[in-house]
Motif scaffolding. Structure first.
Motif, PDB file in Angstrom:
ATOM      1  N   LEU A 111      36.979  44.987  41.370  1.00 24.97           N
ATOM      2  CA  LEU A 111      36.430  46.180  40.703  1.00 24.97           C
ATOM      3  C   LEU A 111      35.538  47.019  41.619  1.00 24.97           C
ATOM      4  CD1 LEU A 111      35.602  45.104  37.045  1.00 24.97           C
ATOM      5  CD2 LEU A 111      37.180  46.864  37.801  1.00 24.97           C
ATOM      6  N   MET A 162      31.367  42.101  34.427  1.00 29.26           N
ATOM      7  CA  MET A 162      32.136  41.096  35.180  1.00 29.26           C
ATOM      8  C   MET A 162      31.227  40.038  35.797  1.00 29.26           C
ATOM      9  SD  MET A 162      35.474  41.181  35.259  1.00 29.26           S
ATOM     10  CE  MET A 162      35.911  40.392  36.789  1.00 29.26           C
ATOM     11  N   TRP A 168      33.979  39.620  41.011  1.00 26.91           N
ATOM     12  CA  TRP A 168      34.545  40.913  40.601  1.00 26.91           C
ATOM     13  C   TRP A 168      36.051  40.958  40.816  1.00 26.91           C
ATOM     14  CZ3 TRP A 168      29.684  41.962  43.442  1.00 26.91           C
ATOM     15  CH2 TRP A 168      28.635  42.260  42.569  1.00 26.91           C
ATOM     16  N   TYR A 170      38.928  40.715  39.319  1.00 29.77           N
ATOM     17  CA  TYR A 170      39.387  40.620  37.925  1.00 29.77           C
ATOM     18  C   TYR A 170      40.747  39.940  37.810  1.00 29.77           C
ATOM     19  CZ  TYR A 170      42.503  44.522  38.983  1.00 29.77           C
ATOM     20  OH  TYR A 170      43.484  45.307  39.530  1.00 29.77           O
ATOM     21  N   TYR A 173      40.808  36.450  36.435  1.00 27.50           N
ATOM     22  CA  TYR A 173      40.164  36.131  35.164  1.00 27.50           C
ATOM     23  C   TYR A 173      40.843  36.735  33.941  1.00 27.50           C
ATOM     24  CZ  TYR A 173      36.351  34.864  38.296  1.00 27.50           C
ATOM     25  OH  TYR A 173      35.600  34.299  39.299  1.00 27.50           O
ATOM     26  N   LEU A 174      41.921  37.501  34.143  1.00 27.91           N
ATOM     27  CA  LEU A 174      42.489  38.257  33.031  1.00 27.91           C
ATOM     28  C   LEU A 174      42.943  37.355  31.882  1.00 27.91           C
ATOM     29  CD1 LEU A 174      44.492  41.053  34.888  1.00 27.91           C
ATOM     30  CD2 LEU A 174      42.395  41.302  33.585  1.00 27.91           C
ATOM     31  N   ILE A 186      34.943  44.523  28.363  1.00 23.38           N
ATOM     32  CA  ILE A 186      35.456  45.017  29.653  1.00 23.38           C
ATOM     33  C   ILE A 186      36.725  45.834  29.433  1.00 23.38           C
ATOM     34  CG2 ILE A 186      36.492  44.285  31.838  1.00 23.38           C
ATOM     35  CD1 ILE A 186      34.478  41.924  31.768  1.00 23.38           C
ATOM     36  N   PHE A 237      45.209  45.967  33.935  1.00 22.33           N
ATOM     37  CA  PHE A 237      44.363  45.330  32.918  1.00 22.33           C
ATOM     38  C   PHE A 237      45.096  45.180  31.571  1.00 22.33           C
ATOM     39  CE2 PHE A 237      40.898  46.344  35.782  1.00 22.33           C
ATOM     40  CZ  PHE A 237      39.960  45.368  35.507  1.00 22.33           C
TER      41      PHE A 237
END
Length: 577
Positions: A111, A162, A168, A170, A173-174, A186, A237
């Motif tokens: 990010l 985050m 960061w 991402y 971690y989605l 988020i 995302f």
């Protein structure tokens, strides 16, 4: 001048070669399912590592290939289009910075580095919008920059949230985040950021305003860089926003954006504004299919749309260039006999936008509409999809009617010609991709042919809607209202449909009016009112009165001195006795 020409040619060759190599690598990564994640440690400070991360997969490489291909042709096109500009070097460098910012955004799984590309796009786009230095460009640049700052703040808040996950990056971690409250927050913040960058309601007004930039910049912005950044971010995302209330909210907003832009384009007479509103309509289509949980389809339409929309802007730029900067389509007419090659490119891109079978736009738009017909969707969203498709064909046919057919409506002594072979070369190279790009991409992205079985009326609904839209657009172009309805017609078209449902007024006058009125009230009642009464003026009056009193007291008057002498004598005698 020689250096600027060589800079154009050098940039064109470099970007074109990079595009070809990126496309080859993307095809290999797609075939093998390969993903490369690169970490580059910049420096270490007190046991904290500052690391730059890059993600190379088929999606990022394909998108980079298309961005570089389009930007190379835009720079090649600019060599002739901007030939009258003495500072063309500055323009080319700004465009290259713009492309570089987009590259950062595409290959970032982090990010923080996404924000680097995201803000780079915002800042360079401001510089490009105000490139022609006048009041209109300045206003458009400020509107563009300030609208996008809302999304930047949302992205900064997403970066702060985050921190709950320790990194960061991402991309790791989605799947873990999607069922947590932090993941929902988020996801909502990322949707807000994407809505501002991709100009969804209520942030739509900056997109037509950004047409104040030179036309080659518009071709780049509206096809593959600035406005597609939000869509690309949501594709990454997508796990966080499907199957929850965020996706339902995004589906409604994007459907309304698509409908509003298609309706507004039918009442516009500015060539660039019509094409800008068509971009807005297609962005709504991408966001809506994305919110339904089909990121691959949204990405497919993102790439095909980039090809024909860049071509459409280049053709519009060639027409404007030859019409001596006149953008009113009512002043055109019969361009097919004056500029045949430009007209061919213009019509191919227009038909691809409408979803004409076997052009680039058909493969993605038709598939999206069939998926919509197959999905479990409410009537409002279904209506917005298909009605907006009809509106797209409607304004496209209206544009063709005004500019390509009929009588030439400008002066008899006109400068129209097809002799700009540098611009034509760039347009022809894009036209080839606008014809064959859709089928090549569909073969590459979808490993097996997609066959969707629907009832006959649903299967033919897209082409039926397009046919009705074409007929309405043709009749609308010929239709003229009577004098009795002209005032109402002017209000309806200019004030409501033409102004994108009052959105520019809300985002400019609406945002300015109350603060300015409040400032005027504060100035009159406080700064020039009570603060003067109890502040500067009162102090001045009191000090003036006291100084006059002292001055009177200290005048060389014998009575005053005698009185003072007697007073001192009295005091001394009193103390002694």
């Amino acid at each position: 001048m020689l250096w600027s020409l060589s800079l154009c040619k050098l940039s064109f060759v470099f970007l074109l070669m990079s595009s070809v190599s990126s496309l080859i690598m993307g095809s290999y990564f797609l075939a093998t399912g390969l993903v490369v994640f690169i970490e580059w440690e910049l420096f270490q400070l007190n046991s904290s590592n500052v690391v730059m991360t890059f993600l190379f997969d088929w999606m990022s490489l394909m998108f980079m290939a298309f961005v570089m291909y389009i930007s190379s042709l835009v720079i090649y096109y600019s060599d002739e289009y901007m030939s009258g500009d003495e500072l063309i070097n500055r323009f080319i460098i700004l465009v290259l910075m713009f492309v570089l910012s987009m590259m950062f955004l595409i290959i970032s799984p982090n990010l923080i580095s996404i924000l680097l590309g995201w803000d780079g796009l915002g800042l360079v786009s401001y510089c490009l919008v105000i490139y022609y230095q006048n009041v209109k460009s300045y206003s458009a640049g400020m509107l563009t920059a300030l609208s996008n700052r809302i999304g930047d703040v949302a992205l900064l808040m997403a970066i702060a949230w985050m921190l709950n996950f320790g990194s960061w990056n991402y991309i790791y971690y989605l799947d873990f985040m999607k069922n947590s409250i932090e993941g929902m927050i988020i996801g909502l913040l990322v949707v807000m950021a994407a809505m501002t960058k991709s100009a969804q309601i209520p942030f739509s007004s900056w997109l037509p305003a950004a047409m104040a930039a030179p036309t080659p910049v518009s071709a780049l912005v509206h096809s593959s860089t600035l406005v597609t950044a939000g869509v690309y971010l949501l594709i990454r995302f997508n796990v966080l926003i499907v199957d929850n209330s965020i996706s339902q909210f995004l589906l409604l907003i994007s459907g309304l954006t698509m409908f509003m832009a298609g309706l507004g384009a039918n009442f516009e007479f500015d060539l660039s504004s019509i094409i800008a509103l068509s971009t807005l309509s297609q962005l709504g289509l991408m966001m809506s299919i994305l919110s339904m949980g089909f990121p691959s389809l949204a990405f497919f339409h993102l790439l095909t749309h980039a090809l024909f929309k860049a071509l459409l802007f280049m053709c519009a730029g060639a027409v404007i260039h030859n019409m001596k900067n006149s953008q009113d389509i009512r002043g055109n007419g019969n361009l097919c006999s004056q500029m045949p090659v430009t007209t061919i490119c213009f019509n191919v891109s227009n038909l691809a936008l409408c979803g004409m079978p076997f052009l680039a736009g058909f493969y993605s738009k038709d598939l999206i509409l069939e998926i919509v017909a197959l999905s479990y969707l409410n009537f409002v969203s279904f209506f917005l999809y298909f009605f907006s498709t009809g509106l797209t064909v409607c304004y496209s046919l209206r544009l063709v009617y005004y500019s390509m057919t009929g009588e030439f409506n400008s002066t008899s002594f006109h400068p129209l010609n097809d002799e700009g072979w540098v611009m034509l070369g760039a347009m022809i190279m894009l036209m080839i991709m606008a014809v064959v790009g859709g089928c090549l991409l569909s073969w590459m992205l979808f490993s097996c042919p997609v066959m969707i079985c629907l009832p006959l009326w649903l299967k033919t609904l897209a082409i039926t809607t397009s046919g009705i839209g074409a007929l309405v657009g043709y009749e609308l172009a010929k239709f003229s209202l009577s004098y009795e309805l002209s005032t109402f017609h002017h209000y309806l078209t200019t004030m409501f449909f033409g102004s994108m449902w009052f959105m520019p007024f809300i985002s400019t006058y609406g945002m300015n009016k109350m603060p300015l009125k409040l400032g005027d009230f504060m100035l009159k009642s406080i700064d020039q009112g009570w603060s003067e009464e109890f502040g500067g003026q009162m102090i001045y009056k009191e000090m003036s009165f006291n100084s006059q009193l002292v001055q009177w007291w200290q005048n060389n008057s014998l009575k005053v001195h005698l009185l003072m002498f007697m007073l001192w004598v009295f005091i001394l005698v009193s103390f002694i006795l």
